[in-house]
Design a protein around this motif. Structure first.
Motif, mmCIF file in Angstrom:
data_model
loop_
_atom_site.group_PDB
_atom_site.id
_atom_site.type_symbol
_atom_site.label_atom_id
_atom_site.label_comp_id
_atom_site.label_asym_id
_atom_site.label_seq_id
_atom_site.Cartn_x
_atom_site.Cartn_y
_atom_site.Cartn_z
ATOM 1 N N GLU A 1 0.836 -1.208 0.000
ATOM 2 C CA GLU A 1 0.000 0.000 0.000
ATOM 3 C C GLU A 1 0.868 1.253 0.000
ATOM 4 O O GLU A 1 0.610 2.190 -0.749
ATOM 5 C CB GLU A 1 -0.910 0.030 1.242
ATOM 6 N N LEU A 2 1.881 1.267 0.858
ATOM 7 C CA LEU A 2 2.789 2.406 0.915
ATOM 8 C C LEU A 2 3.474 2.601 -0.437
ATOM 9 O O LEU A 2 3.537 3.722 -0.949
ATOM 10 C CB LEU A 2 3.829 2.220 2.018
ATOM 11 N N TYR A 3 3.959 1.529 -1.000
ATOM 12 C CA TYR A 3 4.601 1.614 -2.310
ATOM 13 C C TYR A 3 3.657 2.249 -3.337
ATOM 14 O O TYR A 3 4.041 3.151 -4.082
ATOM 15 C CB TYR A 3 5.056 0.236 -2.788
ATOM 16 N N ASN A 4 2.421 1.782 -3.367
ATOM 17 C CA ASN A 4 1.458 2.318 -4.332
ATOM 18 C C ASN A 4 1.147 3.788 -4.078
ATOM 19 O O ASN A 4 0.890 4.533 -5.016
ATOM 20 C CB ASN A 4 0.181 1.479 -4.342
ATOM 21 N N GLU A 5 1.199 4.209 -2.826
ATOM 22 C CA GLU A 5 0.943 5.616 -2.500
ATOM 23 C C GLU A 5 2.083 6.527 -2.956
ATOM 24 O O GLU A 5 1.854 7.687 -3.277
ATOM 25 C CB GLU A 5 0.728 5.792 -0.996
ATOM 26 N N VAL A 6 3.309 6.027 -2.955
ATOM 27 C CA VAL A 6 4.457 6.902 -3.233
ATOM 28 C C VAL A 6 5.182 6.598 -4.540
ATOM 29 O O VAL A 6 6.131 7.310 -4.880
ATOM 30 C CB VAL A 6 5.481 6.882 -2.066
ATOM 31 N N LYS A 7 4.747 5.612 -5.286
ATOM 32 C CA LYS A 7 5.512 5.194 -6.466
ATOM 33 C C LYS A 7 5.639 6.275 -7.525
ATOM 34 O O LYS A 7 6.579 6.241 -8.317
ATOM 35 C CB LYS A 7 4.958 3.911 -7.064
ATOM 36 N N LYS A 8 4.758 7.249 -7.537
ATOM 37 C CA LYS A 8 4.859 8.329 -8.525
ATOM 38 C C LYS A 8 5.663 9.518 -8.003
ATOM 39 O O LYS A 8 5.915 10.467 -8.740
ATOM 40 C CB LYS A 8 3.475 8.771 -8.965
ATOM 41 N N GLU A 9 6.063 9.453 -6.752
ATOM 42 C CA GLU A 9 6.909 10.508 -6.178
ATOM 43 C C GLU A 9 8.337 10.312 -6.686
ATOM 44 O O GLU A 9 8.766 9.195 -6.927
ATOM 45 C CB GLU A 9 6.909 10.429 -4.644
ATOM 46 N N ASN A 10 9.044 11.385 -6.806
ATOM 47 C CA ASN A 10 10.443 11.309 -7.212
ATOM 48 C C ASN A 10 11.289 11.279 -5.936
ATOM 49 O O ASN A 10 11.794 12.303 -5.489
ATOM 50 C CB ASN A 10 10.798 12.502 -8.101
ATOM 51 N N ILE A 11 11.442 10.101 -5.358
ATOM 52 C CA ILE A 11 12.132 9.944 -4.074
ATOM 53 C C ILE A 11 13.620 9.726 -4.327
ATOM 54 O O ILE A 11 14.019 8.805 -5.031
ATOM 55 C CB ILE A 11 11.523 8.798 -3.260
ATOM 56 N N ASP A 12 14.423 10.594 -3.718
ATOM 57 C CA ASP A 12 15.872 10.530 -3.876
ATOM 58 C C ASP A 12 16.552 9.716 -2.787
ATOM 59 O O ASP A 12 17.597 9.110 -3.015
ATOM 60 C CB ASP A 12 16.449 11.953 -3.866
ATOM 61 N N ILE A 13 15.967 9.730 -1.586
ATOM 62 C CA ILE A 13 16.580 9.057 -0.439
ATOM 63 C C ILE A 13 15.519 8.247 0.292
ATOM 64 O O ILE A 13 14.413 8.735 0.519
ATOM 65 C CB ILE A 13 17.185 10.075 0.554
ATOM 66 N N LEU A 14 15.869 7.020 0.681
ATOM 67 C CA LEU A 14 15.036 6.202 1.556
ATOM 68 C C LEU A 14 15.798 5.964 2.846
ATOM 69 O O LEU A 14 16.935 5.468 2.815
ATOM 70 C CB LEU A 14 14.697 4.853 0.909
ATOM 71 N N ILE A 15 15.188 6.328 3.949
ATOM 72 C CA ILE A 15 15.736 5.984 5.262
ATOM 73 C C ILE A 15 14.729 5.025 5.881
ATOM 74 O O ILE A 15 13.665 5.427 6.341
ATOM 75 C CB ILE A 15 15.948 7.237 6.144
#
Length: 90
Positions: free
Chosen positions: A62-76
């Protein structure tokens, strides 16, 4: 630039959010809504919150589907639990 931080409602996750938000927009993920809201208020308009317990595969997807269109540079990825005990036993 954008960072996604799990386990952001307290401890190291919250501290990382404070540091990272100085140069990035942050997406804060954790189970505890009240704590996330308080942190987001502290960080201002750079912070977005997602209240989610990612201890289950379903919620992770669910989290992946919520943010997959975001341009995320860093994952902590700070969510989780620790194992305690003598090093040789753990």
């Amino acid at each position: 630039m954008k960072a996604l931080i799990t386990g952001a409602s307290s401890g190291i996750g919250a501290d990382m959010a404070r540091v990272v938000s100085e140069g990035y927009e942050v997406i804060l993920v954790a189970r505890r809504k009240t704590r996330l809201e308080k942190l987001a208020k502290e960080l201002g308009d750079k912070a977005t919150i997602i209240v989610k317990d990612i201890s289950s595969t379903y919620n992770c997807m669910e989290l992946y589907n919520e943010v997959k269109k975001e341009n995320i540079d860093i994952l902590i990825n700070n969510a989780g639990f620790g194992t305690f005990g003598e090093f040789s036993d753990t």
